[in-house]
Design an enzyme around this catalytic site. Structure first.
Site, PDB file in Angstrom:
ATOM      1  N   SER A 136       0.932  -1.153   0.013  1.00 23.74           N
ATOM      2  CA  SER A 136      -0.074   0.185   0.010  1.00 23.74           C
ATOM      3  C   SER A 136       0.960   1.252  -0.263  1.00 23.74           C
ATOM      4  O   SER A 136       1.586   1.569   0.984  1.00 23.74           O
ATOM      5  CB  SER A 136      -0.748  -0.024   1.219  1.00 23.74           C
ATOM      6  OG  SER A 136      -1.656   1.035   1.369  1.00 23.74           O
ATOM      7  N   LYS A 162      -1.171  -1.228  -4.461  1.00 19.51           N
ATOM      8  CA  LYS A 162      -2.329  -0.226  -4.219  1.00 19.51           C
ATOM      9  C   LYS A 162      -1.715   1.024  -3.994  1.00 19.51           C
ATOM     10  O   LYS A 162      -0.733   1.254  -3.291  1.00 19.51           O
ATOM     11  CB  LYS A 162      -2.928  -0.880  -2.811  1.00 19.51           C
ATOM     12  CG  LYS A 162      -3.500  -0.019  -1.993  1.00 19.51           C
ATOM     13  CD  LYS A 162      -4.671  -0.573  -0.889  1.00 19.51           C
ATOM     14  CE  LYS A 162      -4.576   0.237   0.485  1.00 19.51           C
ATOM     15  NZ  LYS A 162      -5.239  -0.589   1.348  1.00 19.51           N
ATOM     16  N   LYS A 164      -2.904   5.193  -2.880  1.00 19.16           N
ATOM     17  CA  LYS A 164      -3.766   5.984  -2.287  1.00 19.16           C
ATOM     18  C   LYS A 164      -4.283   7.252  -3.376  1.00 19.16           C
ATOM     19  O   LYS A 164      -3.548   7.678  -3.964  1.00 19.16           O
ATOM     20  CB  LYS A 164      -3.350   6.480  -1.271  1.00 19.16           C
ATOM     21  CG  LYS A 164      -2.919   5.550   0.048  1.00 19.16           C
ATOM     22  CD  LYS A 164      -4.063   5.186   0.589  1.00 19.16           C
ATOM     23  CE  LYS A 164      -3.643   4.210   1.807  1.00 19.16           C
ATOM     24  NZ  LYS A 164      -4.872   3.586   2.580  1.00 19.16           N
ATOM     25  N   ASP A 189      -6.865   3.131  -3.334  1.00 14.09           N
ATOM     26  CA  ASP A 189      -7.576   3.242  -1.912  1.00 14.09           C
ATOM     27  C   ASP A 189      -8.031   4.698  -1.917  1.00 14.09           C
ATOM     28  O   ASP A 189      -7.158   5.455  -1.806  1.00 14.09           O
ATOM     29  CB  ASP A 189      -6.742   2.843  -0.992  1.00 14.09           C
ATOM     30  CG  ASP A 189      -7.473   2.553   0.441  1.00 14.09           C
ATOM     31  OD1 ASP A 189      -8.688   2.987   0.651  1.00 14.09           O
ATOM     32  OD2 ASP A 189      -6.828   2.385   1.497  1.00 14.09           O
ATOM     33  N   GLU A 214     -10.933   0.770  -3.307  1.00 14.67           N
ATOM     34  CA  GLU A 214     -11.311   0.494  -1.943  1.00 14.67           C
ATOM     35  C   GLU A 214     -11.902   1.967  -1.148  1.00 14.67           C
ATOM     36  O   GLU A 214     -11.411   2.914  -1.632  1.00 14.67           O
ATOM     37  CB  GLU A 214      -9.928   0.185  -1.257  1.00 14.67           C
ATOM     38  CG  GLU A 214      -9.852  -0.023   0.304  1.00 14.67           C
ATOM     39  CD  GLU A 214      -8.576  -0.507   0.894  1.00 14.67           C
ATOM     40  OE1 GLU A 214      -7.661  -0.971   0.095  1.00 14.67           O
ATOM     41  OE2 GLU A 214      -8.628  -0.574   2.137  1.00 14.67           O
ATOM     42  N   ASP A 239     -13.482  -1.123   3.396  1.00 15.47           N
ATOM     43  CA  ASP A 239     -12.461  -1.086   4.378  1.00 15.47           C
ATOM     44  C   ASP A 239     -13.245  -0.258   5.685  1.00 15.47           C
ATOM     45  O   ASP A 239     -13.921  -1.180   6.503  1.00 15.47           O
ATOM     46  CB  ASP A 239     -11.468  -0.304   3.974  1.00 15.47           C
ATOM     47  CG  ASP A 239     -10.301  -0.061   4.991  1.00 15.47           C
ATOM     48  OD1 ASP A 239     -10.505  -0.533   6.276  1.00 15.47           O
ATOM     49  OD2 ASP A 239      -9.221   0.475   5.011  1.00 15.47           O
ATOM     50  N   LYS A 263      -9.686  -6.174   8.557  1.00 14.67           N
ATOM     51  CA  LYS A 263      -8.650  -5.804   9.532  1.00 14.67           C
ATOM     52  C   LYS A 263      -9.182  -6.439  10.624  1.00 14.67           C
ATOM     53  O   LYS A 263     -10.117  -5.928  11.317  1.00 14.67           O
ATOM     54  CB  LYS A 263      -8.342  -4.446   9.579  1.00 14.67           C
ATOM     55  CG  LYS A 263      -7.789  -3.705   8.381  1.00 14.67           C
ATOM     56  CD  LYS A 263      -7.624  -2.154   8.289  1.00 14.67           C
ATOM     57  CE  LYS A 263      -7.200  -1.520   7.105  1.00 14.67           C
ATOM     58  NZ  LYS A 263      -6.907  -0.367   7.003  1.00 14.67           N
ATOM     59  N   GLY A 291      -3.915  -3.667   6.530  1.00 18.68           N
ATOM     60  CA  GLY A 291      -3.112  -3.335   7.696  1.00 18.68           C
ATOM     61  C   GLY A 291      -3.201  -2.115   8.224  1.00 18.68           C
ATOM     62  O   GLY A 291      -3.822  -1.141   7.733  1.00 18.68           O
TER      63      GLY A 291
END
Ligand code: OSB
Ligand code: MG
Length: 370
Positions: A136, A162, A164, A189, A214, A239, A263, A291
């Site tokens: 990520s 991934k 952001k 994400d 995400e 998420d 998570k 995570g």
């Protein structure tokens, strides 16, 4: 089992590089380590992963400490626990505060596995001896720096990348990544930064062949996510929206997502995480393990969770050295060719590096039975 005493520690560790999302930046990471001791002196470890500010969920480092000290630990100290799967029930009189609950629930799972001389993965019913890992990548100051991180991740064998995104750093960003890396397994994400007004923009991401997007919308927007999923081809992964089994059930029924990032901390522990993964398995919803920039203890719990059968997609669980100069466990978590070998030792399967643990502890409290 009977818990004889509990230690709560607050640690302060600096990450190698800052992690930036649409809502917050983390570099100096403060978190909690909970130790539960049984009457034989065996100890189980859990990590409290709430950040200092409530940008990801409503919890913070301090609310976690408060919940543990004043409510959760006293309940545990006066209970006789047959099996760790009973712990979430013991906490049923306390609303939410899932990360605080998970910090001690996971410690009890570790202790239980140690008492029974088995690995935590086995105690949970895990099926894998290695897990696949993705990366990520936080929002970077420049596109060049983002490319460097992607190149590095590819060299390390990461199974998916991934990135952001946030308003202004989305369409052009994804388009230029795709131009440079036409075939990498890529996802984005948003950490809740869009609304249904952004449907045109989110639709135009469809052409970049993302594995998933995400958490595009707000955490409590399950209905809106369902509306969005009907209009875009890219699978939605939730998420922040999924804080319990019931949330997952509602999301699945509404059609709010096709994938869930589980998570254990966000859902209150390993028992609830396992229930969600079973529900998803029965409903053809793919899952992977998310995570929280964990140190070794939380990372070990995530690795054990990711051995369950429905965790078929690579998770955000990189090795220790990706985040830290030194970790609080040994051996450290190592990624080889995009895989982490699941440890076979008892409990979390890693030992605590007591010296490192002490070095980064800034506050601690021992709570005894009265
Ligand atoms: O949204 O998954 C997220 C980190 C902190 C808070 C939220 C998220 C993340 C990550 C990084 O994406 C996961 C990790 O590397 O631990
Ligand atoms: Mg996320």
């Amino acid at each position: 089992m009977k818990i004889e005493h509990v230690t709560i520690r607050q640690l302060k560790m600096r990450m190698k590089s800052p992690f930036v999302t649409s809502f917050g930046t983390v570099q100096t990471k403060q978190f909690l380590i909970v130790e539960v001791f049984d009457e034989e002196g065996l100890v189980g470890f859990g990590e409290g992963v709430a950040f200092e500010a409530p940008w990801y969920t409503e919890e913070t480092l301090q609310t976690s400490w408060h919940m543990l000290e004043d409510f959760l630990v006293p309940i545990i100290l006066k209970s006789e626990i047959g099996h760790p799967s009973e712990v979430s029930q013991l906490f049923s009189s306390i609303r939410r505060n899932n990360m605080a609950k998970a910090a001690i629930e996971t410690a009890i799972w570790d202790l239980y596995a140690k008492q029974n001389h088995i690995s935590l993965a086995k105690a949970l019913g895990g099926k894998r001896d290695s897990i696949e890992v993705g990366v990520s990548i936080g929002i970077q100051p420049t596109t060049e720096q983002l490319y460097e991180k992607i190149d590095h991740a590819i060299r390390e064998g990461c199974k998916r990348i991934k990135v952001k995104i946030k308003p202004g750093f989305d369409l052009d960003l994804i388009s230029s990544i795709r131009k440079r890396y036409p075939d990498i397994p890529l996802m984005a994400d948003a950490n809740s930064c869009y609304t249904l007004n952004d449907i045109p923009l989110l639709k135009s991401l469809d052409k970049y062949n993302l594995l998933m997007i995400e958490q595009p919308l707000a955490a409590d927007d399950l209905l809106q996510h369902a509306k969005l999923q009907k209009q875009i081809q890219t699978p939605i992964c939730l998420d922040e929206s999924i804080c319990s089994y019931d949330d997952a059930k509602t999301a699945i029924e509404l059609g709010s997502c096709r994938v869930i990032n589980i998570k254990y901390a966000r859902v209150g522990g390993l028992t609830e995480a396992k229930k969600i993964q079973n529900l998803c398995e029965d409903n053809n919803i793919k899952v992977w393990c998310g995570g929280m920039l964990e140190a070794g203890v939380g990372r070990a719990h995530a690795i054990a969770l990711a051995t369950l059968s429905n965790f078929t997609l690579p998770g955000d669980t990189l090795g220790s050295s990706h985040y830290w100069e030194e970790d609080i466990i040994y051996p450290e978590v190592v990624v080889k060719n995009g895989l982490i070998e699941v440890p076979e030792g008892v409990g979390i399967g890693y030992s605590i590096n007591q010296k490192v643990l002490e070095k980064y502890t800034v506050k601690q409290k021992i709570i005894m039975q009265d």
